[in-house]
Design an enzyme around this catalytic site. Sequence first.
Site, PDB file in Angstrom:
ATOM      1  N   ASP A   1     -17.405  16.636   6.644  1.00 26.80           N
ATOM      2  CA  ASP A   1     -16.554  16.527   7.841  1.00 26.80           C
ATOM      3  C   ASP A   1     -17.309  16.915   9.121  1.00 26.80           C
ATOM      4  O   ASP A   1     -16.702  17.087  10.172  1.00 26.80           O
ATOM      5  CB  ASP A   1     -15.276  17.370   7.673  1.00 26.80           C
ATOM      6  CG  ASP A   1     -15.568  18.862   7.537  1.00 26.80           C
ATOM      7  OD1 ASP A   1     -16.752  19.270   7.615  1.00 26.80           O
ATOM      8  OD2 ASP A   1     -14.603  19.637   7.356  1.00 26.80           O
TER       9      ASP A   1
ATOM     10  N   ASP B   1     -22.682  32.447   6.554  1.00 29.93           N
ATOM     11  CA  ASP B   1     -21.256  32.575   6.235  1.00 29.93           C
ATOM     12  C   ASP B   1     -21.008  33.216   4.870  1.00 29.93           C
ATOM     13  O   ASP B   1     -21.928  33.396   4.066  1.00 29.93           O
ATOM     14  CB  ASP B   1     -20.563  31.195   6.321  1.00 29.93           C
ATOM     15  CG  ASP B   1     -21.443  30.061   5.781  1.00 29.93           C
ATOM     16  OD1 ASP B   1     -22.334  30.344   4.954  1.00 29.93           O
ATOM     17  OD2 ASP B   1     -21.243  28.910   6.179  1.00 29.93           O
TER      18      ASP B   1
ATOM     19  N   GLU C   1     -15.370  24.300  11.238  1.00 30.92           N
ATOM     20  CA  GLU C   1     -14.697  23.057  10.884  1.00 30.92           C
ATOM     21  C   GLU C   1     -14.341  22.268  12.151  1.00 30.92           C
ATOM     22  O   GLU C   1     -14.358  22.821  13.258  1.00 30.92           O
ATOM     23  CB  GLU C   1     -13.424  23.378  10.087  1.00 30.92           C
ATOM     24  CG  GLU C   1     -13.668  24.076   8.747  1.00 30.92           C
ATOM     25  CD  GLU C   1     -14.206  23.129   7.660  1.00 30.92           C
ATOM     26  OE1 GLU C   1     -14.931  22.181   7.974  1.00 30.92           O
ATOM     27  OE2 GLU C   1     -13.890  23.377   6.478  1.00 30.92           O
TER      28      GLU C   1
ATOM     29  N   HIS D   1     -19.079  19.753   9.641  1.00 25.82           N
ATOM     30  CA  HIS D   1     -19.193  21.182   9.961  1.00 25.82           C
ATOM     31  C   HIS D   1     -20.628  21.672   9.799  1.00 25.82           C
ATOM     32  O   HIS D   1     -21.387  21.143   8.993  1.00 25.82           O
ATOM     33  CB  HIS D   1     -18.210  22.047   9.153  1.00 25.82           C
ATOM     34  CG  HIS D   1     -18.502  22.164   7.687  1.00 25.82           C
ATOM     35  ND1 HIS D   1     -17.540  21.938   6.720  1.00 25.82           N
ATOM     36  CD2 HIS D   1     -19.618  22.501   6.994  1.00 25.82           C
ATOM     37  CE1 HIS D   1     -18.063  22.146   5.527  1.00 25.82           C
ATOM     38  NE2 HIS D   1     -19.326  22.471   5.662  1.00 25.82           N
TER      39      HIS D   1
END
Length: 260
Positions: free
Chosen positions: A136, A67, A143, A138
């Site tokens: 979270d 990313d 996400e 990811h």
Amino acid sequence: MEIIIQPDSLGASYLAARIIAGLVRAKPQAVLGFATGQSPFKLYQFLIKIHSNEGLDFSRVTAFNLDEYVGLDPTHPASYHSYMRDNLFSRINIPEDRVNIPDGLADDIPASCRAYEDRIRAAGGIDLQILGIGTDGHIGFNEPSSSLASRTRIKTLTEQTRKDNAALFGGEEKVPHHVITMGLGTIMDCRTCLLLAFGNKKANAIAQAVEGPLTAMVPASILQLHPRTIVIIDEEAASGLQRAFYYKWVYSHKPDWQKY
Ligand code: F6R
């Protein structure tokens, strides 16, 4: 999934480095997927050491990063281009033209994402993808609520992820909202996934990803469907796992031919 619990992040990172070194020795033209952030930091230091002390050769390796932030110049100190250059690529002998990182400055983002997928395919697919996990759940920057079949595309970061990454930017307000990330479908196509997680703050995400239900609300849980995922974590990140004792027993009783 293979769950390997090590006493600390140093031992865990060393084991991960040995697995990657073994792959590169067995397949010098290996295609490796890289992650950024704190989780793989020590792993990269070990790879640099193995390169300089043992001559591990990266000259035929091809790299694809997960990313990059949209709108950040590759020279921006918080960009993932900078991270990879500073923490690994400039310190091993991987040729620059074999390094692929999503282009956060692309004018046509969808076209650039399609081209990234094409490049992965043309390279023969990713042999081993290094992953961290967000608090979270990811992986990459997929996400919660990401499509479980998603490909490389633009995503919007959650407030939690922007908070988690604020220190690198000197304030949450400076963290970009948008990123380009390999999709969960892209990650699932990698032949091996190697996920690293350290510290108490990752315990809940690891417990949900490994032992919770498969759900887009915990994107890393898709790895339960992956045929070869190795999760290497420290005791703290393992502290929410119900079956930690079982995973430790399995690892310490591996037959010799299965050991790393
Ligand atoms: C980074 C990436 C992210 C991180 C995750 C954990 O390239 O894809 O998924 O792996 O946010 O970050 P750290 O390791 O900094 O806790």
